[in-house]
Design an enzyme around this catalytic site. Structure first.
Site, mmCIF file in Angstrom:
data_model
loop_
_atom_site.group_PDB
_atom_site.id
_atom_site.type_symbol
_atom_site.label_atom_id
_atom_site.label_comp_id
_atom_site.label_asym_id
_atom_site.label_seq_id
_atom_site.Cartn_x
_atom_site.Cartn_y
_atom_site.Cartn_z
ATOM 1 N N GLU A 59 0.882 -1.165 0.000
ATOM 2 C CA GLU A 59 0.000 0.000 0.000
ATOM 3 C C GLU A 59 0.911 1.203 0.000
ATOM 4 O O GLU A 59 1.290 1.710 1.042
ATOM 5 C CB GLU A 59 -0.934 -0.033 1.210
ATOM 6 N N GLU B 170 2.893 8.472 -4.295
ATOM 7 C CA GLU B 170 3.867 8.040 -3.274
ATOM 8 C C GLU B 170 4.864 7.060 -3.902
ATOM 9 O O GLU B 170 5.548 6.327 -3.226
ATOM 10 C CB GLU B 170 3.139 7.460 -2.050
HETATM 11 C C1 LIG Z 1 1.576 4.376 3.168
HETATM 12 S S1 LIG Z 1 2.597 3.518 4.252
HETATM 13 C C2 LIG Z 1 1.686 2.051 4.540
HETATM 14 C C3 LIG Z 1 2.139 1.317 5.749
HETATM 15 C C4 LIG Z 1 1.337 0.084 6.083
HETATM 16 N N1 LIG Z 1 1.418 -0.905 5.031
HETATM 17 C C5 LIG Z 1 -0.107 0.425 6.386
HETATM 18 O O1 LIG Z 1 -0.947 0.098 5.551
HETATM 19 O O2 LIG Z 1 -0.382 1.002 7.429
HETATM 20 C C6 LIG Z 1 3.871 2.988 3.189
HETATM 21 C C7 LIG Z 1 5.011 2.316 3.910
HETATM 22 O O3 LIG Z 1 5.921 1.853 2.939
HETATM 23 C C8 LIG Z 1 7.254 2.146 3.340
HETATM 24 N N2 LIG Z 1 8.029 2.250 2.113
HETATM 25 C C9 LIG Z 1 7.862 3.160 1.142
HETATM 26 N N3 LIG Z 1 8.735 2.923 0.150
HETATM 27 C C10 LIG Z 1 9.452 1.839 0.498
HETATM 28 C C11 LIG Z 1 10.497 1.133 -0.110
HETATM 29 N N4 LIG Z 1 11.016 1.505 -1.298
HETATM 30 N N5 LIG Z 1 10.975 0.066 0.521
HETATM 31 C C12 LIG Z 1 10.489 -0.323 1.713
HETATM 32 N N6 LIG Z 1 9.503 0.330 2.344
HETATM 33 C C13 LIG Z 1 8.988 1.385 1.747
HETATM 34 C C14 LIG Z 1 7.122 3.424 4.123
HETATM 35 O O4 LIG Z 1 8.198 3.603 5.020
HETATM 36 C C15 LIG Z 1 5.794 3.202 4.838
HETATM 37 O O5 LIG Z 1 5.994 2.544 6.055
#
Ligand SMILES: C[S@@+](CC[C@H](N)C(=O)[O-])C[C@H]1O[C@@H](n2cnc3c(N)ncnc32)[C@H](O)[C@@H]1O
Length: 633
Positions: free
Chosen positions: A429, A438
């Site tokens: 997500e 994002e």
């Molecule tokens: C919008 S949040 C969603 C978090 C969780 N899945 C939720 O639904 O509550 C996106 C998450 O993805 C992580 N994230 C974004 N890009 C990433 C990447 N390239 N590799 C690993 N994690 C990533 C961010 O740190 C964040 O914790």
């Protein structure tokens, strides 16, 4: 008193003539009114500045300030500019006299620190009036508002043969004046309710305008069986719609039945105001966020904080839909018996599914995955991949106390990870309010190398949508976002996340950009995009101030989430719309064509959007080369 939506009913009373202001204020307060609208000068004191009997008249043209306390003037009194003042009259003497008198009244209103003054418009010739008000607004200090009063429906004196639509369009009068005043943020509107009701299209259009009050002349009320004033059903419904904008009311004119008193109008309007359906959970959540601009999150470049994760996790819909999608994907895998192709994870691979949650945050999608596996009584190996080291602490703790060996927590950027095995299902997500903002496309492209042939991505597809809108309020909010030492255009070239409230969205959303995973051309197909969208404007002239952005995602098969208004996933509050402002409002004639061009562009280190309107007027390119706003890769 507050209505059942938590809004306080606030109402003023408008007096044509006030022989004793102290008495008027006391009796209005006793009847429940919050403020009094009173002429700034004596109604019979028509001043003459060139010649005429009043040329050398001495005495006071207005009540002395000592009559009320400063607190009373500045909180309870709205001053009315004399209706005989006509700076746009065709008669030169009237014009000259009016300009002098108007400046005199404005000066006195400023001296009294009135919170607002009202100016009545009766037609579309407003150039001189606008010029005077504009210089007043730009030179007077403080927070005094100038409320322009217009009728909801103009009358054409019943003479259809000489029907002139410009003369009949109070919105047009207002639009000319406020456009000449550059949409000044201290300009507001008092809409005078008329016996005739406007059409729905006309009412909708006002929703983009800075309405402060709805004024109810006593003459439009009917009398019920008990002799009390009531409104027709049509007027009630219209008033309820406007009350959603958290506006105030004004009662104007004589009491139709003096034995009932003016508070019978107050009580009736309060009853209409309160008599609205209770807020649902979504409406309770969004209350207070209306038109409040937020910078879009950048979860790839920045690390989200604990409170942000906590708010996400309260969403009652998002995780349920994800769980449903994961459940269906696992079920399909079980049924099609595709589960024997894994390698390297140390398990006997037959009967197992490998699920990788990419960007696991604090673990809600890991939990949804485990719940889906449990419901199907199928064995899972789950990887939780997260690049935010602070969220990883929560994941590791959950593994220690709850999940055990079934879950492997990996603290890394998904684009750089070298996994020990391939995934059957990847769950992520990384969707922003505009779907791709994002950088889900770029992150998932980086992760595709570890999805098995025939593997499933949840989400499998997402698309952004755009609708044109009109909002004087948001235009001013963006203008106010100007940061010290930065170029004033920057905020107009920045998309903002915002719960749209005082906004008129005037065309249905059109699809903008789409991304699918797995992407057959993954790695080769660029995530840059371009589209030209064409909208038809409504049947009334309006003003375009920006575009509202939404998204829709297919998680798996028919399991979707959507923020597109007509299909909004009920009760889901994780995403507010995003809006793309325009540097200048664009006047749009009725039923005309609007062309807007949108680009998604990228470099090695960032992604950005550019946008430009080319019809009915060329807006100039917004955010070229990401000069004002980019999203870090
Ligand atoms: C919008 S949040 C969603 C978090 C969780 N899945 C939720 O639904 O509550 C996106 C998450 O993805 C992580 N994230 C974004 N890009 C990433 C990447 N390239 N590799 C690993 N994690 C990533 C961010 O740190 C964040 O914790």
């Amino acid at each position: 008193m507050a209505d059942n939506q938590g809004r306080r009913f606030s109402c003023g009373i408008d007096f044509f003539h006030v022989p004793d202001l102290r008495v008027a204020v006391t009796s209005a307060t006793e009847a429940g009114f919050d403020f009094v609208c009173t002429p700034i000068s004596h109604p019979r004191c028509k001043r003459e500045f060139i010649e005429g009997p009043a040329r050398n008249r001495g005495g006071l043209f207005a009540v002395p300030d000592a009559l009320l306390s400063g607190q009373e003037w500045s909180s309870s009194i709205v001053g009315k500019i004399s209706p005989w003042i006509l700076p746009d009259s065709v008669d030169e003497a009237t014009r000259y006299n009016s300009e002098k008198a108007l400046n005199q009244e404005l000066s006195y209103a400023s001296h009294l620190s009135l919170p607002a003054i009202t100016v009545q418009l009766n037609g579309g010739s407003v150039a001189r009036l606008a010029s005077i008000l504009n210089s007043y607004l730009n030179t007077s200090l403080g927070h005094q508002q100038v409320w322009i009063q217009v009728p909801l429906c103009a009358t054409n004196n019943g003479n259809d043969a000489v029907r002139d639509t410009a003369l009949e369009d109070p919105w047009g009068w207002w639009n000319t004046l406020r456009s000449m005043c550059s949409f000044h943020k201290r300009l507001g509107l008092v809409l005078e309710v008329t016996q005739a009701l406007p059409t729905d299209v006309e009412i909708d259009r006002w929703f983009g305008e800075p309405i402060k009050c709805l004024s109810f002349p006593t003459s439009i009320f009917r009398t019920n069986k008990k002799g009390y004033p009531v409104l027709s059903r049509g007027h009630q419904e219209m008033a309820k719609r406007f009350f959603k904008l958290r506006i105030q009311s004004i009662v104007s004119g004589n009491c139709q039945d003096p034995t009932k008193g003016s508070n019978s109008y107050f009580q009736y309007l309060e009853h209409v105001h309160e008599n609205q359906p209770p807020l649902d959970d979504y409406q309770k959540f969004v209350r207070g966020y209306g038109d409040y601009l937020q910078w879009p999150l950048q979860p790839l470049m920045d690390n989200l904080d604990s409170q942000t994760y906590e708010v996400f996790e309260k969403d009652p819909v998002k995780y349920a839909r994800y769980e449903e999608a994961i459940y269906l994907a696992l079920l399909d895998r079980i049924e099609s018996n595709h589960n024997e192709t894994y390698y390297g994870n140390g398990n006997n691979s037959i009967g197992f599914s490998v699920v990788m949650v990419l960007g696991a945050g604090r673990g809600p999608l890991v939990k949804a995955t485990l719940r889906a596996g449990y419901s199907l009584q199928t064995k899972l190996t789950v990887y939780a991949i997260e690049k935010n080291p602070n969220a990883v602490i929560t994941l590791q703790n959950l593994k220690a106390v709850e999940w055990g060996d079934q879950v492997t927590v990996v603290s890394t950027d998904m684009r750089e990870w070298e996994p020990p095995c391939k995934a059957d299902i990847i769950v992520s997500e990384l969707l922003g309010s505009f779907g791709d903002n994002e950088l889900s496309p770029e992150c998932l492209d980086g992760a595709m190398k570890y999805l098995n042939e025939g593997g499933i991505s949840i989400p499998s597809k997402y698309s952004s949508y755009l609708s044109p809108f009109s909002s004087s309020k948001l235009y001013n909010e963006v203008r106010d976002c100007r940061e010290k030492d930065r170029h004033p255009l920057i905020s107009f070239e920045t998309p903002f996340v915002v719960h749209l409230h005082n906004v008129h969205i005037f065309s249905d959303p059109l699809e903008c950009f789409s991304f699918s995973h797995p992407n057959s051309g993954s790695g080769s197909r660029s995530n840059d995009r371009y589209i030209c969208l064409t909208y038809q404007s409504p049947s009334k002239d309006t003003v375009l101030t920006g575009f509202a952005g939404y998204f829709e995602a297919i998680l798996y098969k028919n399991v979707t989430i959507s923020t597109v208004p007509e299909r909004h996933s009920e009760g889901m509050f994780s995403w507010f719309p995003i809006m793309f402002p325009l540097r200048e409002p664009i006047y749009v004639k009725a039923e005309s064509r609007i062309d807007v061009h949108f680009w998604r562009k990228s470099s090695a280190s960032k992604v950005w959007y550019e946008w430009c309107v080319t019809n009915p007027y060329i807006s100039g390119l917004h955010n070229p080369n990401g000069r004002s706003y980019t999203i870090g890769l």
